[in-house]
Design a protein around this motif. Sequence first.
Motif, PDB file in Angstrom:
ATOM      1  N   UNK A  69      36.953  23.190  50.086  1.00  0.00           N
ATOM      2  CA  UNK A  69      36.464  24.564  50.251  1.00  0.00           C
ATOM      3  C   UNK A  69      37.110  25.501  49.230  1.00  0.00           C
ATOM      4  N   UNK A  70      38.416  25.365  49.042  1.00  0.00           N
ATOM      5  CA  UNK A  70      39.102  26.212  48.062  1.00  0.00           C
ATOM      6  C   UNK A  70      38.589  25.958  46.647  1.00  0.00           C
ATOM      7  N   UNK A  71      38.287  24.702  46.345  1.00  0.00           N
ATOM      8  CA  UNK A  71      37.742  24.383  45.024  1.00  0.00           C
ATOM      9  C   UNK A  71      36.374  25.033  44.840  1.00  0.00           C
ATOM     10  N   UNK A  72      35.565  25.052  45.892  1.00  0.00           N
ATOM     11  CA  UNK A  72      34.252  25.691  45.795  1.00  0.00           C
ATOM     12  C   UNK A  72      34.390  27.198  45.618  1.00  0.00           C
ATOM     13  N   UNK A  73      35.336  27.811  46.320  1.00  0.00           N
ATOM     14  CA  UNK A  73      35.566  29.247  46.173  1.00  0.00           C
ATOM     15  C   UNK A  73      35.952  29.559  44.726  1.00  0.00           C
ATOM     16  N   UNK A  74      36.872  28.784  44.179  1.00  0.00           N
ATOM     17  CA  UNK A  74      37.307  29.011  42.802  1.00  0.00           C
ATOM     18  C   UNK A  74      36.170  28.757  41.830  1.00  0.00           C
ATOM     19  N   UNK A  75      35.374  27.722  42.078  1.00  0.00           N
ATOM     20  CA  UNK A  75      34.227  27.445  41.212  1.00  0.00           C
ATOM     21  C   UNK A  75      33.260  28.626  41.196  1.00  0.00           C
ATOM     22  N   UNK A  76      32.979  29.188  42.362  1.00  0.00           N
ATOM     23  CA  UNK A  76      32.058  30.338  42.433  1.00  0.00           C
ATOM     24  C   UNK A  76      32.598  31.514  41.631  1.00  0.00           C
ATOM     25  N   UNK A  77      33.897  31.752  41.738  1.00  0.00           N
ATOM     26  CA  UNK A  77      34.498  32.862  40.986  1.00  0.00           C
ATOM     27  C   UNK A  77      34.460  32.602  39.483  1.00  0.00           C
ATOM     28  N   UNK A  78      34.801  31.382  39.064  1.00  0.00           N
ATOM     29  CA  UNK A  78      34.809  31.045  37.641  1.00  0.00           C
ATOM     30  C   UNK A  78      33.397  31.097  37.070  1.00  0.00           C
ATOM     31  N   UNK A  79      32.424  30.573  37.802  1.00  0.00           N
ATOM     32  CA  UNK A  79      31.040  30.565  37.323  1.00  0.00           C
ATOM     33  C   UNK A  79      30.498  31.981  37.190  1.00  0.00           C
ATOM     34  N   UNK A  80      30.857  32.857  38.120  1.00  0.00           N
ATOM     35  CA  UNK A  80      30.402  34.240  38.020  1.00  0.00           C
ATOM     36  C   UNK A  80      31.047  34.925  36.818  1.00  0.00           C
ATOM     37  N   UNK A  81      32.322  34.706  36.623  1.00  0.00           N
ATOM     38  CA  UNK A  81      33.017  35.314  35.479  1.00  0.00           C
ATOM     39  C   UNK A  81      32.425  34.808  34.161  1.00  0.00           C
ATOM     40  N   UNK A  82      32.116  33.520  34.105  1.00  0.00           N
ATOM     41  CA  UNK A  82      31.519  32.941  32.898  1.00  0.00           C
ATOM     42  C   UNK A  82      30.164  33.571  32.618  1.00  0.00           C
ATOM     43  N   UNK A  83      29.377  33.802  33.653  1.00  0.00           N
ATOM     44  CA  UNK A  83      28.057  34.413  33.480  1.00  0.00           C
ATOM     45  C   UNK A  83      28.183  35.839  32.940  1.00  0.00           C
ATOM     46  N   UNK A  84      29.118  36.606  33.501  1.00  0.00           N
ATOM     47  CA  UNK A  84      29.318  37.984  33.065  1.00  0.00           C
ATOM     48  C   UNK A  84      29.763  38.027  31.605  1.00  0.00           C
TER      49      UNK A  84
END
Length: 130
Positions: A69-84
């Motif tokens: 779950x923590x890995x998924x949370x971090x993935x969501x944050x990293x993917x959003x930052x990468x998109x921005x």
Amino acid sequence: MGKRGRLPSNKLMGGAWVAQQAAAQAEHEQHDAKQLLAMPKGLTSGAKRRWQTLAPLLHADRRLKPDTRDALITYCRVADREEVLSEQLLREGEVVQTPHGPVGNPLQKCVQGLRSQMLRFQACLGLDPA
């Protein structure tokens, strides 16, 4: 050998005990699912969209567990930052004019680093195409 003693009375109930244990297990799993799928606090709107998309899919495949779950949370944050940052890079361009002449945009290195992190998290979560 015969000194083990009597079986516990709940074992003697047979089918009723098994059904009770199965119901307790199902209730426990349902409670765990609610905790796993609960929206984490502090996510940006883009990360929340990713969470709402990926969390139910990973849970249905039984790949979303408390340790992932923590890995998924971090993935969501990293993917959003990468998109921005990728959108910002597209607006600014790959080459930036400075007083000393044209230079490669420093956002390129940031975006590349985020993409490599995303690949590692994708592999951890089982989201890679392989």
